[in-house]
Scaffold this active site. Structure first.
Site, PDB file in Angstrom:
ATOM      1  N   LEU A 163     -14.892   6.278  24.589  1.00  0.00           N
ATOM      2  CA  LEU A 163     -14.013   6.818  23.551  1.00  0.00           C
ATOM      3  C   LEU A 163     -14.979   7.301  22.490  1.00  0.00           C
ATOM      4  CD1 LEU A 163     -11.235   4.078  23.045  1.00  0.00           C
ATOM      5  CD2 LEU A 163     -10.846   6.412  23.853  1.00  0.00           C
ATOM      6  N   ASP A 164     -14.847   8.527  22.018  1.00  0.00           N
ATOM      7  CA  ASP A 164     -15.854   9.011  21.082  1.00  0.00           C
ATOM      8  C   ASP A 164     -15.701   8.348  19.715  1.00  0.00           C
ATOM      9  OD1 ASP A 164     -13.959  10.580  19.663  1.00  0.00           O
ATOM     10  OD2 ASP A 164     -14.238  12.233  21.062  1.00  0.00           O
ATOM     11  N   LEU A 165     -16.670   8.612  18.843  1.00  0.00           N
ATOM     12  CA  LEU A 165     -16.774   7.959  17.540  1.00  0.00           C
ATOM     13  C   LEU A 165     -15.436   7.914  16.798  1.00  0.00           C
ATOM     14  CD1 LEU A 165     -18.743   6.899  15.225  1.00  0.00           C
ATOM     15  CD2 LEU A 165     -18.797   9.275  14.448  1.00  0.00           C
ATOM     16  N   SER A 185     -12.414   8.391  17.964  1.00  0.00           N
ATOM     17  CA  SER A 185     -11.246   7.987  18.748  1.00  0.00           C
ATOM     18  C   SER A 185     -11.087   6.476  18.697  1.00  0.00           C
ATOM     19  CB  SER A 185     -11.402   8.443  20.195  1.00  0.00           C
ATOM     20  OG  SER A 185     -11.547   9.840  20.243  1.00  0.00           O
TER      21      SER A 185
END
Length: 192
Positions: free
Chosen positions: A52-54, A56
């Site tokens: 999950l990106d930063l 998210s």
């Protein structure tokens, strides 16, 4: 939190807040998901399943078992459900396009389900279902669609993963727990 008989030995889940990177080390010194987990998860090699990106948030599974990780990240194997807020007016055409798929330099990006669940000002809240997760999949998919009025790309402002497979736990942001043995079998029985 000690593991009990009914806990999975192979899977734990973190409800990741925004502002944490999913990595073991970060040369930029940003906060890492391991900062929210006990030290032994890092030392014993618990690895995130997918990313999950930063910016998210939402459910992130960890395992020490490479086979489980492969099974759950293989395209087509595991449905993931997200709630997102998009800047701009999401039209029926956008929804059709997202389900058909958009070619990008990262391959075909598409969603299985795109459902409008709310609007607020110039924003649209959507429920998105995908069964694979290319890097920044949902953000790039919507970035490839244009706002009909302004011709600007749609932008995902908020993204939250609310379920993985049949697994949709109620767990506070920033907290973790083991999966139960039942939850583990629900997730893994599909691949055995």
């Amino acid at each position: 939190m000690h593991s009990t008989m009914s806990d999975s030995k192979k899977l734990l889940v973190l409800n990741k807040p925004k502002g944490y990177v999913v990595t073991r080390s970060d040369e930029l010194g940003r906060k890492k998901v391991y900062d929210l987990l006990p030290d032994w998860t890092f030392n014993d090699g618990w690895m995130p399943i997918g990313r999950l990106d930063l910016e998210s948030k939402g459910l992130l599974l960890f395992t020490t078992d490479g086979k489980i990780s492969d099974a759950l990240t293989r395209p087509g194997n595991c449905i993931k459900v997200y709630e997102i807020w998009v800047r701009g007016h999401v039209t029926d055409e956008h929804i059709a396009e997202a389900k058909r798929g958009v070619e990008s330099k990262h391959g075909l990006l598409k969603a299985l389900v795109v459902e409008k669940i709310g609007t607020g000002g110039a924003k649209t809240k959507l429920k998105i279902v995908i069964d694979e997760g290319k890097n920044r999949h949902i953000r790039r998919l919507f970035g490839a669609l244009k706002d009909p009025k302004f011709g600007t790309p749609l932008k995902v402002l908020e993204l939250k993963r609310i379920s993985i497979g049949s697994f949709e736990p109620d767990i506070e942001s920033g907290k973790w727990r083991y999966l139960t043995v039942e939850e583990e079998s629900m997730l893994l029985d599909a691949f055995s």
